[in-house]
Motif scaffolding. Structure first.
Motif, PDB file in Angstrom:
ATOM      1  N   ILE A  12       7.061 -14.316  -1.428  1.00 37.41           N
ATOM      2  CA  ILE A  12       8.086 -13.600  -0.668  1.00 37.41           C
ATOM      3  C   ILE A  12       8.707 -12.481  -1.501  1.00 37.41           C
ATOM      4  O   ILE A  12       8.820 -11.337  -1.043  1.00 37.41           O
ATOM      5  N   VAL A  13       9.088 -12.788  -2.724  1.00 33.42           N
ATOM      6  CA  VAL A  13       9.748 -11.792  -3.584  1.00 33.42           C
ATOM      7  C   VAL A  13       8.803 -10.644  -3.918  1.00 33.42           C
ATOM      8  O   VAL A  13       9.186  -9.475  -3.861  1.00 33.42           O
ATOM      9  N   SER A  14       7.555 -10.951  -4.259  1.00 29.41           N
ATOM     10  CA  SER A  14       6.619  -9.880  -4.609  1.00 29.41           C
ATOM     11  C   SER A  14       6.321  -8.984  -3.411  1.00 29.41           C
ATOM     12  O   SER A  14       6.242  -7.765  -3.543  1.00 29.41           O
ATOM     13  N   ASN A  15       6.180  -9.577  -2.224  1.00 30.84           N
ATOM     14  CA  ASN A  15       5.938  -8.767  -1.034  1.00 30.84           C
ATOM     15  C   ASN A  15       7.160  -7.926  -0.674  1.00 30.84           C
ATOM     16  O   ASN A  15       7.023  -6.777  -0.243  1.00 30.84           O
ATOM     17  N   LEU A  16       8.348  -8.472  -0.837  1.00 30.30           N
ATOM     18  CA  LEU A  16       9.561  -7.690  -0.573  1.00 30.30           C
ATOM     19  C   LEU A  16       9.691  -6.527  -1.546  1.00 30.30           C
ATOM     20  O   LEU A  16      10.079  -5.415  -1.153  1.00 30.30           O
ATOM     21  N   LEU A  17       9.349  -6.753  -2.800  1.00 30.33           N
ATOM     22  CA  LEU A  17       9.403  -5.696  -3.803  1.00 30.33           C
ATOM     23  C   LEU A  17       8.430  -4.565  -3.470  1.00 30.33           C
ATOM     24  O   LEU A  17       8.810  -3.385  -3.460  1.00 30.33           O
ATOM     25  N   VAL A  18       7.197  -4.912  -3.174  1.00 31.51           N
ATOM     26  CA  VAL A  18       6.201  -3.891  -2.838  1.00 31.51           C
ATOM     27  C   VAL A  18       6.560  -3.192  -1.531  1.00 31.51           C
ATOM     28  O   VAL A  18       6.418  -1.974  -1.414  1.00 31.51           O
ATOM     29  N   PHE A  19       7.049  -3.941  -0.547  1.00 29.95           N
ATOM     30  CA  PHE A  19       7.455  -3.332   0.716  1.00 29.95           C
ATOM     31  C   PHE A  19       8.608  -2.351   0.503  1.00 29.95           C
ATOM     32  O   PHE A  19       8.609  -1.250   1.054  1.00 29.95           O
ATOM     33  N   THR A  20       9.577  -2.731  -0.311  1.00 30.61           N
ATOM     34  CA  THR A  20      10.722  -1.854  -0.573  1.00 30.61           C
ATOM     35  C   THR A  20      10.284  -0.576  -1.285  1.00 30.61           C
ATOM     36  O   THR A  20      10.653   0.535  -0.876  1.00 30.61           O
TER      37      THR A  20
ATOM     38  N   ALA B 173       1.941  -0.761   4.990  1.00 28.65           N
ATOM     39  CA  ALA B 173       1.521  -1.579   6.135  1.00 28.65           C
ATOM     40  C   ALA B 173       0.589  -2.705   5.699  1.00 28.65           C
ATOM     41  O   ALA B 173       0.573  -3.776   6.323  1.00 28.65           O
ATOM     42  N   SER B 174      -0.184  -2.491   4.635  1.00 29.72           N
ATOM     43  CA  SER B 174      -1.073  -3.554   4.168  1.00 29.72           C
ATOM     44  C   SER B 174      -0.276  -4.759   3.691  1.00 29.72           C
ATOM     45  O   SER B 174      -0.679  -5.902   3.889  1.00 29.72           O
ATOM     46  N   ILE B 175       0.873  -4.505   3.089  1.00 29.64           N
ATOM     47  CA  ILE B 175       1.729  -5.597   2.631  1.00 29.64           C
ATOM     48  C   ILE B 175       2.322  -6.334   3.832  1.00 29.64           C
ATOM     49  O   ILE B 175       2.408  -7.563   3.851  1.00 29.64           O
ATOM     50  N   VAL B 176       2.714  -5.576   4.838  1.00 27.31           N
ATOM     51  CA  VAL B 176       3.275  -6.193   6.048  1.00 27.31           C
ATOM     52  C   VAL B 176       2.210  -7.051   6.729  1.00 27.31           C
ATOM     53  O   VAL B 176       2.479  -8.187   7.141  1.00 27.31           O
ATOM     54  N   ALA B 177       0.988  -6.524   6.825  1.00 29.63           N
ATOM     55  CA  ALA B 177      -0.091  -7.283   7.458  1.00 29.63           C
ATOM     56  C   ALA B 177      -0.369  -8.578   6.699  1.00 29.63           C
ATOM     57  O   ALA B 177      -0.552  -9.634   7.304  1.00 29.63           O
TER      58      ALA B 177
ATOM     59  N   LEU C 247      -8.386 -11.778   5.421  1.00 34.96           N
ATOM     60  CA  LEU C 247      -7.105 -11.259   4.953  1.00 34.96           C
ATOM     61  C   LEU C 247      -7.299 -10.214   3.869  1.00 34.96           C
ATOM     62  O   LEU C 247      -6.727  -9.128   3.927  1.00 34.96           O
ATOM     63  N   TYR C 248      -8.115 -10.524   2.861  1.00 31.38           N
ATOM     64  CA  TYR C 248      -8.342  -9.576   1.776  1.00 31.38           C
ATOM     65  C   TYR C 248      -9.062  -8.318   2.262  1.00 31.38           C
ATOM     66  O   TYR C 248      -8.789  -7.223   1.790  1.00 31.38           O
ATOM     67  N   THR C 249      -9.991  -8.478   3.195  1.00 28.18           N
ATOM     68  CA  THR C 249     -10.693  -7.320   3.741  1.00 28.18           C
ATOM     69  C   THR C 249      -9.738  -6.412   4.503  1.00 28.18           C
ATOM     70  O   THR C 249      -9.751  -5.186   4.326  1.00 28.18           O
ATOM     71  N   MET C 250      -8.899  -7.000   5.324  1.00 25.12           N
ATOM     72  CA  MET C 250      -7.938  -6.226   6.099  1.00 25.12           C
ATOM     73  C   MET C 250      -6.972  -5.488   5.175  1.00 25.12           C
ATOM     74  O   MET C 250      -6.716  -4.289   5.342  1.00 25.12           O
ATOM     75  N   GLU C 251      -6.469  -6.175   4.176  1.00 22.50           N
ATOM     76  CA  GLU C 251      -5.537  -5.555   3.240  1.00 22.50           C
ATOM     77  C   GLU C 251      -6.217  -4.439   2.449  1.00 22.50           C
ATOM     78  O   GLU C 251      -5.654  -3.354   2.266  1.00 22.50           O
TER      79      GLU C 251
ATOM     80  N   LEU D 195      -8.771  -2.598   3.382  1.00 18.98           N
ATOM     81  CA  LEU D 195      -9.027  -1.447   4.252  1.00 18.98           C
ATOM     82  C   LEU D 195      -7.773  -0.596   4.441  1.00 18.98           C
ATOM     83  O   LEU D 195      -7.842   0.632   4.442  1.00 18.98           O
ATOM     84  N   PHE D 196      -6.623  -1.242   4.601  1.00 15.89           N
ATOM     85  CA  PHE D 196      -5.365  -0.502   4.693  1.00 15.89           C
ATOM     86  C   PHE D 196      -5.097   0.285   3.411  1.00 15.89           C
ATOM     87  O   PHE D 196      -4.735   1.453   3.449  1.00 15.89           O
ATOM     88  N   ILE D 197      -5.296  -0.363   2.274  1.00 16.33           N
ATOM     89  CA  ILE D 197      -5.043   0.292   0.993  1.00 16.33           C
ATOM     90  C   ILE D 197      -6.036   1.427   0.774  1.00 16.33           C
ATOM     91  O   ILE D 197      -5.656   2.529   0.332  1.00 16.33           O
ATOM     92  N   ALA D 198      -7.307   1.213   1.099  1.00 19.03           N
ATOM     93  CA  ALA D 198      -8.314   2.265   0.939  1.00 19.03           C
ATOM     94  C   ALA D 198      -8.004   3.467   1.832  1.00 19.03           C
ATOM     95  O   ALA D 198      -8.123   4.621   1.398  1.00 19.03           O
ATOM     96  N   ALA D 199      -7.606   3.208   3.065  1.00 21.91           N
ATOM     97  CA  ALA D 199      -7.253   4.310   3.961  1.00 21.91           C
ATOM     98  C   ALA D 199      -6.031   5.066   3.428  1.00 21.91           C
ATOM     99  O   ALA D 199      -5.990   6.300   3.466  1.00 21.91           O
ATOM    100  N   GLY D 200      -5.047   4.341   2.922  1.00 24.37           N
ATOM    101  CA  GLY D 200      -3.858   4.979   2.358  1.00 24.37           C
ATOM    102  C   GLY D 200      -4.174   5.823   1.142  1.00 24.37           C
ATOM    103  O   GLY D 200      -3.715   6.966   1.016  1.00 24.37           O
ATOM    104  N   LEU D 201      -4.974   5.283   0.240  1.00 25.60           N
ATOM    105  CA  LEU D 201      -5.357   6.047  -0.946  1.00 25.60           C
ATOM    106  C   LEU D 201      -6.222   7.248  -0.580  1.00 25.60           C
ATOM    107  O   LEU D 201      -6.122   8.319  -1.198  1.00 25.60           O
ATOM    108  N   GLY D 202      -7.070   7.097   0.431  1.00 27.78           N
ATOM    109  CA  GLY D 202      -7.868   8.227   0.916  1.00 27.78           C
ATOM    110  C   GLY D 202      -6.987   9.340   1.460  1.00 27.78           C
ATOM    111  O   GLY D 202      -7.242  10.530   1.208  1.00 27.78           O
ATOM    112  N   CYS D 203      -5.950   8.982   2.194  1.00 30.52           N
ATOM    113  CA  CYS D 203      -5.014   9.985   2.715  1.00 30.52           C
ATOM    114  C   CYS D 203      -4.278  10.696   1.579  1.00 30.52           C
ATOM    115  O   CYS D 203      -4.096  11.913   1.615  1.00 30.52           O
ATOM    116  N   ILE D 204      -3.865   9.937   0.574  1.00 30.14           N
ATOM    117  CA  ILE D 204      -3.168  10.544  -0.568  1.00 30.14           C
ATOM    118  C   ILE D 204      -4.117  11.471  -1.319  1.00 30.14           C
ATOM    119  O   ILE D 204      -3.736  12.581  -1.710  1.00 30.14           O
TER     120      ILE D 204
END
Length: 99
Positions: A10-18, A51-55, A77-81, A83-92
């Motif tokens: 919970i704490v690690s996900n809240l930190l990354v989400f924030t 969004a990957s953290i939220v998912a 779960l790992y595949t979905m996460e 893909l979100f991270i890869a799409a985000g890094l691709g956009c950046i």
């Protein structure tokens, strides 16, 4: 021990989400201030990574009624996460290349 692991999750996900939310907002404000179209992709990238953290946070506890994840569900779960991270890094990356 299981209680400690749950709180660490919970704490690690809240930190990354924030932090992800702060970066998304800062990127959006920079795009509006500088009026650079390429910064829209930076905002989208940080948003997808966040969004990957939220998912993950929504999907992981729901698998198997909150019990330990089975291998197949864990792989989804790992595949979905990833893909979100890869799409985000691709956009950046696209944003940086087009700046």
């Amino acid at each position: 021990m299981a209680n400690t692991a749950l709180w660490m999750f919970i704490v690690s996900n809240l930190l990354v989400f924030t932090l992800g939310s702060v970066l998304t907002v800062l990127s959006y404000r920079a795009q509006k201030r500088l009026d650079q179209d390429s910064l829209k992709y930076t905002t989208l990238g940080f948003g997808l990574i966040t969004a990957s953290i939220v998912a993950e946070a929504l999907y992981a506890p729901g698998i198997g009624g909150g019990d330990w994840l089975v291998a197949r569900h864990l792989l989804v779960l790992y595949t979905m996460e990833s893909l979100f991270i890869a799409a985000g890094l691709g956009c950046i990356a696209y944003s940086l290349l087009s700046y």
